[in-house]
Each structure stands twice: as C-alpha cells, then as structure tokens.
Write an enzyme that holds these catalytic residues in place. Structure first.
Site, PDB file in Angstrom:
ATOM      1  N   LYS A   1      27.373  30.119  39.266  1.00 15.83           N
ATOM      2  CA  LYS A   1      28.801  29.795  39.394  1.00 15.83           C
ATOM      3  C   LYS A   1      29.648  30.842  38.670  1.00 15.83           C
ATOM      4  O   LYS A   1      30.690  31.267  39.173  1.00 15.83           O
ATOM      5  CB  LYS A   1      29.081  28.393  38.831  1.00 15.83           C
ATOM      6  CG  LYS A   1      28.535  27.294  39.733  1.00 15.83           C
ATOM      7  CD  LYS A   1      28.541  25.914  39.091  1.00 15.83           C
ATOM      8  CE  LYS A   1      27.836  24.912  39.995  1.00 15.83           C
ATOM      9  NZ  LYS A   1      27.712  23.567  39.413  1.00 15.83           N
TER      10      LYS A   1
ATOM     11  N   GLN B   1      28.687  20.880  33.587  1.00 16.12           N
ATOM     12  CA  GLN B   1      27.485  20.844  34.415  1.00 16.12           C
ATOM     13  C   GLN B   1      26.731  19.528  34.189  1.00 16.12           C
ATOM     14  O   GLN B   1      26.409  19.177  33.064  1.00 16.12           O
ATOM     15  CB  GLN B   1      26.587  22.051  34.098  1.00 16.12           C
ATOM     16  CG  GLN B   1      25.375  22.176  35.001  1.00 16.12           C
ATOM     17  CD  GLN B   1      25.747  22.422  36.469  1.00 16.12           C
ATOM     18  OE1 GLN B   1      26.663  23.181  36.773  1.00 16.12           O
ATOM     19  NE2 GLN B   1      25.041  21.763  37.383  1.00 16.12           N
TER      20      GLN B   1
ATOM     21  N   ASP C   1      35.735  20.051  39.812  1.00 22.15           N
ATOM     22  CA  ASP C   1      34.523  19.455  40.388  1.00 22.15           C
ATOM     23  C   ASP C   1      34.861  18.158  41.143  1.00 22.15           C
ATOM     24  O   ASP C   1      34.026  17.627  41.866  1.00 22.15           O
ATOM     25  CB  ASP C   1      33.532  19.129  39.256  1.00 22.15           C
ATOM     26  CG  ASP C   1      32.233  19.894  39.410  1.00 22.15           C
ATOM     27  OD1 ASP C   1      32.008  20.484  40.489  1.00 22.15           O
ATOM     28  OD2 ASP C   1      31.432  19.884  38.457  1.00 22.15           O
TER      29      ASP C   1
END
Ligand code: NAP
Length: 292
Positions: A54, A98, A121
């Site tokens: 990412k 994450q 996200d």
C-alpha cells in the site's frame, strides 16, 4: 472456456493511472500532496506485506505515505492515542489501520477514533451505517467491496433486478458488498456458514461474489451457466512444484467454473489488485474533502 476473464491488474492499472494524473494536477494547483498514514500493530507477516504494497503504491501515484508501527504488546490506549494524533495531523488525509489487530485490542474502538473524513478504508461504524441506510451516503466505501463493484459495473452497467448471491458476511468484504449490491437495486441473498442448501442457492445467482476464504469451494455445478462470478478469496494451497511451496487459489474452482460462467475473475490477478487502487482513489477523495 466459456468465461470472459476480467483482468484485475489491467483495470487497477487504469485506476492508478487516473489517480496519478489527478494527484499531479492537484499538486500543480499549489496544494499539498495527499497524505496516507498507515498504522501497523504487531508482527503478522501478511499484514507487513499488505502495508508495504500500500505504501509503495501510494508513493507511485504521488501520495505521501507516512508509516507508523507499534509492537504487538501495544495497549489499547497507545493505539488509540496514535490514531487520534494522526487524526489531528493536517498532513494526513487518510488513516489506514491494518486489520486484523493483535488479539486483546478492541478493533471497533480503534476504528471509531478515526474521524469519518479520514476513514479511507471505509470501516468506521458511521460510514458502514450510512452505507446500510436508504438516502444516506458514506464518505468512503471499503476498498475491496469498491473494487468488486468497479469490476461488476464493467460487465453489467445496470444491476437492477439482478439476482445476486454473496457468499460470506464479514465486515470487510461480504456485508459491505451485499449492501452495495442492494444500493445498486440487485436482489441479494447473503450466504454464510449456517446457510442450508448452499449449492442450490448459488445456482440461482446471475451474479455471484465469493468471499469465504475456503480454497476452491464453489464448484462448476454450483454455477448458473453464463453467470458473472467475482472471486474475492485468496487462499494458499500446498504445491511442491512452486518455489515457495504453495500457490494462491480463490474460493472458486477456477478450472471447473471457467467452463460454465459467462465472466470470471482470476486469482491471483482479479479482485486483489483492485483493493489497493481503490485505497488510492479514496485517499485522493479525502484530500479533496479536507481542502474543500
Ligand atoms: P472471514 O472474515 O473469515 O469471513 C468468511 C465468511 O465466509 C464468513 O461470513 C463465514 O460465515 C463464511 N463462511 C465460512 N465458511 C463457510 C462455508 N463453508 N460455507 C458458507 N459460508 C462460509 O473472511 P473475509 O475477511 O471476508 O475474507 C474472505 C476471503 O477473501 C479470504 O480468502 C480473504 O483472504 C479474501 N480477501 C481478499 C481481499 C482482496 O483484496 N482480494 C481482501 C480481503 C479478503 P460466518 O459468518 O457464519 O462465520
């Protein structure tokens, strides 16, 4: 083979190229580069690989990537403090924590510490809540589900009245995909580990999205001829012929389903690359929101 294969690498490359051009124009107009902060807690090897990709992808399109790591022993308060600090940092437009977090940490409380304007996200309860409500719009759509919808729209511009079956009801894939399909006016059946007559239900699908995490579970005779099949699964199976000793397969038995489906996404090279492309797109949107 009857199925048209949807090339996720090519589609993702297209999205990344568009984001790169838009970021360049954004910066050329005198505004700071969009900033994405990644928060990685603990030593999960897969999480380290995902965060690395990412960050690399961000840098490639001109997004400033700020990486933060905490040890697996970090307390709830330490993780939340870091997230709040990033939330207050003007350089940071998007915050990516994450998942999964090490056991013992309360994921919902950590995600709730991100303001929805920086929730690239799309997992903040408010964003998910808005996704589920008629007449409300989330600021961000979770990246993998957004990638699934992007691919679907390529082959089925209208999903109105289509019978869709989603295999899996997780917070990060199955449930948001189902909500997005409902918003697109599909008729949606959500299947999970307690579902009875799974093959029969799957056979009713004009559109099938498989996100169960079980290697090649969906067999050829489960699939309606001509159906559009999106395989989200990423599973390792032992393979002594490969240098690493394993290969990646989806939740769909590719060799069987390719001869039945009308459209199919491969694994690897299908939904996987779309996820990061959507994260980049969300981060650019977050920068626009912050600089309105
Ligand atoms: P998850 O949290 O483990 O959820 C799996 C879902 O599948 C659950 O809803 C579970 O039902 C259901 N399920 C499990 N076994 C089943 C069975 N035998 N029959 C019917 N349903 C069953 O997994 P996830 O995080 O959603 O991920 C799913 C897959 O997608 C994994 O392979 C993962 O690696 C992959 N993935 C890929 C990407 C990407 O970028 N391409 C991103 C995220 C995930 P219950 O709810 O009843 O337990």
């Amino acid at each position: 083979m009857t199925a048209q294969l949807l090339d996720g690498n090519a589609l993702a490359e297209q999205v990344r190229h568009e984001v790169k051009e838009e970021v360049a124009a954004w910066v050329a107009s005198g505004r700071p580069a969009p900033g994405l902060a990644t928060v990685l807690v603990g030593d999960n090897p897969a999480s380290h690989v995902y965060v690395r990709s990412k960050r690399k992808a961000s840098a490639e399109v001109g997004i400033e990537s700020l990486g933060y790591e905490l040890p697996a022993t970090a307390t709830q308060a330490e993780v939340e403090d870091l997230v709040r600090q990033l939330d207050a940092d003007e350089r940071v437009n998007g915050i990516l924590v994450q998942l999964p977090l090490p056991s013992g940490l309360d994921e919902e409380r950590v995600l709730s510490a991100i303001s929805i304007e920086k929730d690239v996200d799309g997992f903040h309860p408010l964003n998910i809540g808005r996704l589920a409500q008629k007449g409300r719009d989330p600021l961000f759509i979770p990246c993998t589900p957004a990638g699934v919808m992007y691919m679907l729209k390529r082959v089925l511009p209208s999903l109105e009245g289509v019978n869709a079956v989603v295999l899996g009801r997780s917070n990060i894939v199955g449930m948001p995909v189902a909500l997005l399909l409902v918003r697109a006016n599909a008729t949606v059946t959500i299947c999970h580990s307690r579902t009875k007559n799974l093959p029969e239900l799957v056979r009713s699908a004009d559109v099938l999205v498989a996100a169960v995490g079980k290697a090649e579970m969906v067999r050829g005779d489960w699939v309606k001829p001509g159906a559009v099949v999106i395989d989200v699964g990423i599973n390792r199976v032992e393979d002594a012929s490969r240098p690493r000793g394993y290969r990646l397969v989806g939740d769909v038995a590719f060799d069987e389903v390719k001869d039945v489906a009308g459209v199919l996404t491969p694994v690897p090279g299908g939904v996987g690359p779309m996820t990061i492309a959507m994260l980049l797109s969300n981060t650019l949107s977050a920068a626009r929101l912050a600089n309105k």
